[in-house]
Design a protein around this motif. Structure first.
Motif, mmCIF file in Angstrom:
data_model
loop_
_atom_site.group_PDB
_atom_site.id
_atom_site.type_symbol
_atom_site.label_atom_id
_atom_site.label_comp_id
_atom_site.label_asym_id
_atom_site.label_seq_id
_atom_site.Cartn_x
_atom_site.Cartn_y
_atom_site.Cartn_z
ATOM 1 N N LEU A 153 14.068 -7.824 -6.575
ATOM 2 C CA LEU A 153 14.101 -6.384 -6.840
ATOM 3 C C LEU A 153 13.449 -5.563 -5.735
ATOM 4 C CD1 LEU A 153 13.302 -6.314 -10.666
ATOM 5 C CD2 LEU A 153 15.535 -6.144 -9.550
ATOM 6 N N GLY A 154 12.579 -6.180 -4.941
ATOM 7 C CA GLY A 154 11.899 -5.434 -3.882
ATOM 8 C C GLY A 154 10.926 -6.321 -3.143
ATOM 9 N N ALA A 155 10.044 -5.705 -2.391
ATOM 10 C CA ALA A 155 9.066 -6.439 -1.590
ATOM 11 C C ALA A 155 7.867 -6.823 -2.452
ATOM 12 C CB ALA A 155 8.603 -5.582 -0.411
ATOM 13 N N TYR A 156 7.509 -8.109 -2.401
ATOM 14 C CA TYR A 156 6.308 -8.602 -3.079
ATOM 15 C C TYR A 156 5.348 -9.136 -2.031
ATOM 16 C CZ TYR A 156 8.056 -7.933 -7.760
ATOM 17 O OH TYR A 156 8.490 -7.342 -8.921
ATOM 18 N N TRP A 157 4.076 -8.811 -2.229
ATOM 19 C CA TRP A 157 3.038 -9.147 -1.261
ATOM 20 C C TRP A 157 1.900 -9.873 -1.951
ATOM 21 C CZ3 TRP A 157 3.845 -7.890 3.879
ATOM 22 C CH2 TRP A 157 4.904 -6.997 4.131
ATOM 23 N N GLY A 158 1.259 -10.779 -1.228
ATOM 24 C CA GLY A 158 0.153 -11.536 -1.798
ATOM 25 C C GLY A 158 -0.992 -11.695 -0.822
ATOM 26 N N ILE A 159 -2.112 -12.108 -1.366
ATOM 27 C CA ILE A 159 -3.276 -12.486 -0.575
ATOM 28 C C ILE A 159 -3.641 -13.912 -0.957
ATOM 29 C CG2 ILE A 159 -5.749 -12.071 -0.206
ATOM 30 C CD1 ILE A 159 -5.221 -9.102 -0.473
ATOM 31 N N ARG A 160 -3.898 -14.725 0.045
ATOM 32 C CA ARG A 160 -4.218 -16.132 -0.160
ATOM 33 C C ARG A 160 -5.670 -16.408 0.199
ATOM 34 N NH1 ARG A 160 0.018 -19.381 -1.196
ATOM 35 N NH2 ARG A 160 2.124 -18.496 -0.923
ATOM 36 N N ALA A 178 -1.530 0.009 4.914
ATOM 37 C CA ALA A 178 -1.125 -1.373 5.152
ATOM 38 C C ALA A 178 -2.373 -2.249 5.234
ATOM 39 C CB ALA A 178 -0.320 -1.470 6.438
ATOM 40 N N ASP A 179 -2.274 -3.441 4.643
ATOM 41 C CA ASP A 179 -3.401 -4.367 4.631
ATOM 42 C C ASP A 179 -3.084 -5.560 5.527
ATOM 43 O OD1 ASP A 179 -5.132 -6.657 3.679
ATOM 44 O OD2 ASP A 179 -5.906 -5.060 2.409
ATOM 45 N N PRO A 180 -3.910 -5.849 6.519
ATOM 46 C CA PRO A 180 -3.586 -6.923 7.461
ATOM 47 C C PRO A 180 -3.585 -8.307 6.837
ATOM 48 C CG PRO A 180 -5.813 -6.092 7.839
ATOM 49 C CD PRO A 180 -5.164 -5.156 6.872
ATOM 50 N N GLU A 181 -4.223 -8.461 5.677
ATOM 51 C CA GLU A 181 -4.273 -9.776 5.046
ATOM 52 C C GLU A 181 -3.105 -10.020 4.094
ATOM 53 O OE1 GLU A 181 -7.624 -12.746 3.037
ATOM 54 O OE2 GLU A 181 -7.956 -10.578 3.041
ATOM 55 N N ALA A 182 -2.363 -8.966 3.752
ATOM 56 C CA ALA A 182 -1.227 -9.110 2.829
ATOM 57 C C ALA A 182 -0.084 -9.858 3.511
ATOM 58 C CB ALA A 182 -0.756 -7.740 2.365
#
Length: 251
Positions: free
Chosen positions: A151-158, A117-121
């Motif tokens: 369709l599922g979970a999408y995650w990003g970094i800003r 897991a990435d804390p910034e995602a």
């Protein structure tokens, strides 16, 4: 597929086929059909042995058995006369169907991948779709449509409030989930954002008991080397054929 991952070394050849009796079919050999007839059934438009995602969700089309002529008859009804549609795994196209082009790729499955897991995602929502579509248009990781996010979970970094990298989940055959839409803005490549997001998405997939896998174009050797260096293994080569549905005489 556009990423910020770098790793040296050649892309290995696929594993040789075993001698003797052929191995039984694996559901990942027809992943789109397994998803559309299983966990993603709610997104499916189906005629007999042919299925596709709703057209604003995903362009994937699947046949229960690409070697079955009856499945192609069902696809003709589903797609409509003269329509162009892409079919995975079709080594032969029935008489009357036009082959527009073919494309090869690879299917990779998580083996020694270290997920985390990435804390910034940040979890992306439908409100983020305009930004996601803009990022996809600039980086071209593959198809992403207005409702693909469902369709599922999408995650990003800003960065500075701006979406600069993303990855998420697409096909979901039973027991597996595909990682897709891995992309990074050109101004932020080399920062390892795509690697972090792939590991983050993979962690979520494993947390629910599924195995991560993904696809890449056969020509995208940088992406393939990248995923191999992360711990994915080459499971199989893939073939996609863009075909045109026959138009009955007199129409």
């Amino acid at each position: 597929m556009s990423t910020d991952l770098q790793s040296p070394g050649p892309v290995p050849p696929p594993a040789p086929e075993p001698s003797g009796e052929p191995a039984p079919a694996h559901l990942l050999d027809n992943a789109a059909w397994a998803a559309l007839s299983g966990p993603h059934r709610r997104f499916a438009e189906v005629v007999g042995s042919a299925a596709r995602y709703q057209t604003d969700v995903s362009p994937f089309v699947a046949l229960a058995d690409p070697a079955d002529s009856r499945a192609w008859d069902d696809l003709a009804v589903l797609a409509g006369p003269g329509a162009e549609t892409s079919v995975s795994g079709a080594t032969r196209v029935p008489d009357g169907w036009e082959t527009v082009r073919r494309g090869t790729g690879v299917q990779l499955i998580a083996d020694t991948l270290r997920s985390a897991a990435d804390p910034e995602a940040v979890r992306l929502t439908p409100a983020d779709v305009p930004e996601m579509l803009d990022l996809v248009s600039r980086t071209r990781p593959g198809p992403f449509l207005p409702r693909t996010i469902e369709l599922g979970a999408y995650w990003g970094i800003r960065r500075g409030g701006r979406l600069v990298a993303m990855a998420g989940e697409r096909l979901r055959p039973p027991g597996y989930t595909e990682i897709s839409a891995v992309c990074t803005d050109a101004g932020h490549r080399g920062e390892g954002l795509a690697t972090r997001l792939v590991r983050h998405v993979a962690q979520g997939i494993r947390d629910r008991g599924d195995t991560p896998f993904l696809h890449a174009a056969g020509t995208n050797e940088n992406a393939i080397r990248l995923y191999l260096s992360m711990g994915f293994i080459l499971r199989r080569r893939t073939l996609s054929t863009l075909v045109r549905v026959p138009v009955p005489e007199g129409r």
